[in-house]
Write a protein that holds these residues in place. Structure first.
Motif, short mmCIF file in Angstrom:
data_model
loop_
_atom_site.label_atom_id
_atom_site.label_comp_id
_atom_site.label_asym_id
_atom_site.label_seq_id
_atom_site.Cartn_x
_atom_site.Cartn_y
_atom_site.Cartn_z
N SER A 88 -3.60 0.36 -7.10
CA SER A 88 -3.98 -0.38 -8.30
C SER A 88 -5.43 -0.83 -8.28
O SER A 88 -5.95 -1.27 -9.32
CB SER A 88 -3.07 -1.61 -8.47
N GLU A 89 -6.11 -0.73 -7.14
CA GLU A 89 -7.53 -1.09 -7.05
C GLU A 89 -8.45 0.11 -7.24
O GLU A 89 -9.67 -0.01 -7.13
CB GLU A 89 -7.82 -1.76 -5.72
N TYR A 90 -7.88 1.28 -7.54
CA TYR A 90 -8.66 2.52 -7.58
C TYR A 90 -8.70 3.11 -8.98
O TYR A 90 -7.82 2.88 -9.82
CB TYR A 90 -8.04 3.56 -6.64
N ALA A 91 -9.74 3.92 -9.20
CA ALA A 91 -9.84 4.73 -10.41
C ALA A 91 -10.39 6.08 -10.02
O ALA A 91 -11.24 6.20 -9.12
CB ALA A 91 -10.74 4.07 -11.45
N VAL A 92 -9.91 7.12 -10.71
CA VAL A 92 -10.50 8.45 -10.59
C VAL A 92 -11.66 8.53 -11.58
O VAL A 92 -11.51 8.17 -12.75
CB VAL A 92 -9.47 9.55 -10.86
N HIS A 93 -12.80 8.99 -11.10
CA HIS A 93 -14.06 8.95 -11.86
C HIS A 93 -14.59 10.37 -12.00
O HIS A 93 -14.80 11.06 -11.00
CB HIS A 93 -15.04 8.06 -11.11
N ALA A 94 -14.79 10.80 -13.25
CA ALA A 94 -15.40 12.10 -13.53
C ALA A 94 -16.81 11.87 -14.05
O ALA A 94 -16.99 11.22 -15.09
CB ALA A 94 -14.58 12.87 -14.55
N ASP A 95 -17.80 12.37 -13.33
CA ASP A 95 -19.20 12.19 -13.73
C ASP A 95 -19.67 13.47 -14.42
O ASP A 95 -20.01 14.45 -13.77
CB ASP A 95 -20.07 11.89 -12.51
N ILE A 143 -1.66 12.22 -5.82
CA ILE A 143 -1.93 11.69 -7.15
C ILE A 143 -2.48 12.82 -8.02
O ILE A 143 -3.43 13.51 -7.62
CB ILE A 143 -2.95 10.54 -7.07
N SER A 144 -1.89 13.02 -9.18
CA SER A 144 -2.32 14.09 -10.08
C SER A 144 -2.91 13.50 -11.35
O SER A 144 -2.23 12.75 -12.07
CB SER A 144 -1.12 14.98 -10.42
N VAL A 145 -4.19 13.82 -11.62
CA VAL A 145 -4.88 13.31 -12.80
C VAL A 145 -5.69 14.45 -13.42
O VAL A 145 -6.60 14.99 -12.78
CB VAL A 145 -5.83 12.15 -12.44
N ASP A 146 -5.35 14.83 -14.63
CA ASP A 146 -6.14 15.78 -15.40
C ASP A 146 -7.03 15.00 -16.36
O ASP A 146 -6.55 14.09 -17.06
CB ASP A 146 -5.24 16.73 -16.20
N MET A 147 -8.31 15.34 -16.40
CA MET A 147 -9.26 14.62 -17.24
C MET A 147 -9.94 15.58 -18.20
O MET A 147 -10.27 16.72 -17.83
CB MET A 147 -10.28 13.86 -16.38
N HIS A 148 -10.16 15.10 -19.43
CA HIS A 148 -10.78 15.90 -20.48
C HIS A 148 -12.03 15.15 -20.95
O HIS A 148 -11.93 14.09 -21.56
CB HIS A 148 -9.80 16.12 -21.63
N ILE A 149 -13.19 15.72 -20.66
CA ILE A 149 -14.46 15.02 -20.80
C ILE A 149 -15.23 15.61 -21.99
O ILE A 149 -15.59 16.80 -21.96
CB ILE A 149 -15.30 15.16 -19.51
N GLY A 176 0.81 -1.21 0.00
CA GLY A 176 0.00 0.00 0.00
C GLY A 176 0.84 1.26 0.00
O GLY A 176 2.03 1.25 0.31
N THR A 177 0.21 2.35 -0.37
CA THR A 177 0.83 3.67 -0.41
C THR A 177 0.05 4.61 0.50
O THR A 177 -1.19 4.56 0.52
CB THR A 177 0.82 4.23 -1.84
N CYS A 178 0.75 5.46 1.24
CA CYS A 178 0.07 6.49 2.02
C CYS A 178 -0.31 7.62 1.07
O CYS A 178 0.54 8.43 0.69
CB CYS A 178 0.98 7.00 3.12
N VAL A 179 -1.56 7.66 0.66
CA VAL A 179 -2.04 8.67 -0.28
C VAL A 179 -2.72 9.80 0.50
O VAL A 179 -3.65 9.55 1.28
CB VAL A 179 -3.01 8.06 -1.30
N LEU A 180 -2.25 11.01 0.29
CA LEU A 180 -2.85 12.16 0.95
C LEU A 180 -4.09 12.66 0.21
O LEU A 180 -5.12 12.96 0.81
CB LEU A 180 -1.82 13.28 1.06
N GLU A 181 -3.98 12.73 -1.14
CA GLU A 181 -5.10 13.26 -1.92
C GLU A 181 -4.88 12.94 -3.39
O GLU A 181 -3.78 12.59 -3.82
CB GLU A 181 -5.21 14.78 -1.74
#
Length: 250
Positions: A59-66, A86-92, A6-11
Motif C-alpha cells: 500500500s506504500e508503493y506505486a508503479v510509475h511509467a515515465d 503484481i500485474s499492472v498494464d499501463m496506457h500512456i 507485508g507481502t513477499c513480492v517477487l516482481e
C-alpha cells in the motif's frame, strides 16, 4: 525485518502502451515507496518486469511509467495485500507537439499560457522547479497538453467521477505560486455550475503516501455562457501533472 502486514513480492510485471495499444519500448518502469525504488525498462513489445524479491507493504508503493519525452508520466497506486507477482498494464497518452514554453522564472509581470483546452494563469515573480529529467534539455519547459478520452483514461478518472481529464507536461513542474486555470468546457458541464479541479499526486512522503491519487486542489465555476471553466479567485494548482474537472461534490 518483515513489516507487519507485508507481502513477499517477487516482481511487478505487465505491459506499457499508448492509448491505442501500441507498445512503448524502452520506457523506464519503476515500483517505488518512500524508502526504496525497484526498476527496469520495457522491452520492444512494451513488456516490463521489475524484480523485487522482498517483503513489503504494498500500500506504500506505486508503479510509475515515465513516458518522457513524448508521452505522459503516470502512476498506478498499489493496494494492501497485493499478490506475489503484481500485474499492472499501463496506457500512456502521447503528448501533442508544442512551441509554448513556461514563462521565464521571476518574470516581472503576470502571464497566461494556453495550450489546447488549458490556460494557466502565472503570477508575476513565479519560479518553476522542474523534475530532474527536464533540466537542461530544450523541451524541458515546453507546455504540452493531451485531452484524454474518459474511455482511455486511467482508472482513477472513473473512480473520481471526472467529466474531463488532461495529461500535461512538463510533468512534475511546480510553480512557486499557485496557478489559476481556465478550461474550455469540452465536457459541456452546466452553465454556472460549481466544479472541483483535481490533480494527480506524485508525493510518496505523506503519511500514508498519496502518490497515484487524484486529489481536489481547487474549486471553480463554469462561466454563465457555459463556454469555459475557471478556478475561483485566489485558488489554483501547484503542479503540472494530470488535471481533471468534475461537478462539485461528485
Amino acid at each position: 525485518m518483515r513489516p507487519d502486514g507485508g507481502t513477499c513480492v517477487l516482481e511487478a510485471t505487465g505491459t506499457v502502451s499508448d492509448t491505442s495499444g501500441t507498445p512503448l519500448p524502452d520506457l523506464i518502469m519503476t515500483m517505488c515507496s518512500p524508502s526504496i525504488c525497484y526498476g527496469s525498462r520495457a522491452n520492444d513489445a512494451g513488456v516490463y518486469t521489475v524484480p523485487v524479491g522482498d517483503f513489503i507493504l504494498t500500500s506504500e508503493y506505486a508503479v510509475h511509467a515515465d513516458g518522457r519525452p513524448d508521452h505522459a508520466v503516470d502512476y498506478h497506486r498499489l493496494a494492501a495485500g497485493e499478490p506475489q507477482v503484481i500485474s499492472v498494464d499501463m496506457h500512456i497518452p502521447a503528448l501533442p507537439p508544442s512551441t509554448v514554453s513556461l514563462p521565464p522564472d521571476e518574470a516581472g509581470a503576470p502571464s497566461t499560457v494556453t495550450v489546447g483546452d488549458v490556460t494557466l494563469q502565472v503570477a508575476a515573480g513565479t519560479t518553476f522547479t522542474l523534475d530532474v529529467e527536464d533540466y537542461g534539455i530544450p523541451a524541458g519547459r515546453l507546455v504540452r497538453v493531451a485531452a484524454v478520452p474518459l474511455a482511455s483514461a486511467p482508472s482513477y478518472a472513473a473512480a473520481n467521477n471526472v467529466a474531463a481529464i488532461y495529461a500535461m507536461a512538463p510533468s512534475g513542474a511546480k510553480p512557486s505560486q499557485p496557478m489559476g486555470v481556465t478550461l474550455r468546457n469540452a465536457a459541456a458541464l452546466p452553465a454556472s455550475a460549481g466544479v472541483d479541479f483535481l490533480v494527480l499526486s506524485d508525493n510518496y512522503f505523506t503519511a500514508p503516501p498519496d502518490v497515484g491519487l487524484l486529489l481536489v486542489q481547487a474549486t471553480g465555476r463554469v462561466s454563465a455562457d457555459g463556454t469555459t471553466i475557471t478556478t475561483d479567485p485566489g485558488q489554483g494548482i501547484t503542479e503540472i501533472t494530470w488535471l481533471a474537472v468534475r461537478t462539485n461534490g461528485k
